[in-house]
Design a protein around this motif. Sequence first.
Motif, short mmCIF file in Angstrom:
data_model
loop_
_atom_site.label_atom_id
_atom_site.label_comp_id
_atom_site.label_asym_id
_atom_site.label_seq_id
_atom_site.Cartn_x
_atom_site.Cartn_y
_atom_site.Cartn_z
N TRP A 120 5.36 -4.41 -10.83
CA TRP A 120 4.69 -5.60 -11.37
C TRP A 120 4.74 -6.74 -10.36
O TRP A 120 3.75 -7.43 -10.12
N ALA A 121 5.92 -6.95 -9.75
CA ALA A 121 6.08 -8.05 -8.79
C ALA A 121 5.27 -7.81 -7.53
O ALA A 121 4.67 -8.75 -6.97
N MET A 122 5.23 -6.57 -7.06
CA MET A 122 4.43 -6.26 -5.87
C MET A 122 2.94 -6.44 -6.18
O MET A 122 2.18 -6.93 -5.33
N ASN A 123 2.53 -6.06 -7.37
CA ASN A 123 1.14 -6.23 -7.76
C ASN A 123 0.77 -7.71 -7.83
O ASN A 123 -0.33 -8.11 -7.43
N GLU B 97 0.83 -1.21 0.00
CA GLU B 97 0.00 0.00 0.00
C GLU B 97 0.86 1.26 0.00
O GLU B 97 0.54 2.25 -0.67
N ALA B 98 1.97 1.22 0.71
CA ALA B 98 2.82 2.40 0.84
C ALA B 98 3.75 2.61 -0.34
O ALA B 98 4.09 3.75 -0.68
N ARG B 99 4.18 1.50 -1.01
CA ARG B 99 5.27 1.62 -1.96
C ARG B 99 4.93 1.29 -3.41
O ARG B 99 5.63 1.71 -4.33
N MET B 100 3.88 0.51 -3.64
CA MET B 100 3.66 0.00 -5.00
C MET B 100 3.36 1.09 -6.02
O MET B 100 3.83 1.04 -7.17
N LYS B 101 2.60 2.09 -5.65
CA LYS B 101 2.17 3.12 -6.59
C LYS B 101 3.34 3.79 -7.29
O LYS B 101 3.30 4.05 -8.51
N ASP B 102 4.41 4.07 -6.56
CA ASP B 102 5.54 4.82 -7.10
C ASP B 102 6.75 3.93 -7.40
O ASP B 102 7.83 4.44 -7.71
N ALA B 103 6.59 2.63 -7.33
CA ALA B 103 7.71 1.72 -7.58
C ALA B 103 8.04 1.67 -9.07
O ALA B 103 7.16 1.82 -9.92
N PRO B 104 9.33 1.46 -9.42
CA PRO B 104 9.70 1.26 -10.83
C PRO B 104 8.95 0.07 -11.42
O PRO B 104 8.48 -0.82 -10.69
N ASP B 105 8.86 0.03 -12.72
CA ASP B 105 7.95 -0.90 -13.40
C ASP B 105 8.08 -2.35 -12.97
O ASP B 105 7.08 -2.99 -12.62
N ARG B 106 9.30 -2.90 -12.99
CA ARG B 106 9.45 -4.33 -12.70
C ARG B 106 9.15 -4.65 -11.24
O ARG B 106 8.56 -5.68 -10.92
#
Length: 231
Positions: free
Chosen positions: A170-173, A158-167
């Motif tokens: 994708w893995a967090m999603n 919830e805290a990090r996925m929105k602004d994470a680099p693409d790869r």
Amino acid sequence: MAETTRTGPTVAEVTAELDGLADPKTREVNARHGDDHAVNLGKLRALAKRLKTRPDLARELWETDDSAAKLLAILICRPKAFGRDELDAMLRQARTPKVHDWLVSNVVKKSPHAEELRVAWTADPDPVVASAGWTLTAERVAKKPAGLDLTGLLDTIEARMKDAPDRLQWAMNHCLAQIGIAHAGHRARAIDIGERLEVLKDYPTSPGCTSPFAPTWITEMVRRRDDGTKA
């Protein structure tokens, strides 16, 4: 001293065969996805099937700068033969998506060091390395969740996925979706996080395929599972 007889092809012979299989059109298609190999994967798998398991040759192929050779190395290696530090180094050398994904899926997941590496990689400052940790975490969420802090994982996503680099994103999603699919007690929150963050909401999806948008993915996979149970 008796002369040692070499058995099997050399790395030079195999790389020459790979060069012969290279196709510019395949390279062009792969380049759209960030990959640089020019060998059709079906032909690569056929070559691996013919070579069978060859750990020494696999190590030599991995040391080349060629992605097709690294992919072949993954297919003919013995996963449990690699040490923890060796796998860590290999992941950091696997900078194209296909090599990275195959290494994690076909080698690291089968290694006795997988859990130790999962923990270390998830916390790594390199987002590509961290994405491997999250891929392994998604695997554990689905198959061996005992001992995992699912609430903590959701907090981090919830805290990090929105602004994470693409790869990494994708893995967090993927991990988010697996939590929602496999764990009914966390499903509502997983769907809510996906809906609010809207990660991959507009990702183009081919007809007949499930969207990677977590709320859609979770809902569809749970529906299929429930339909199968009732059948």
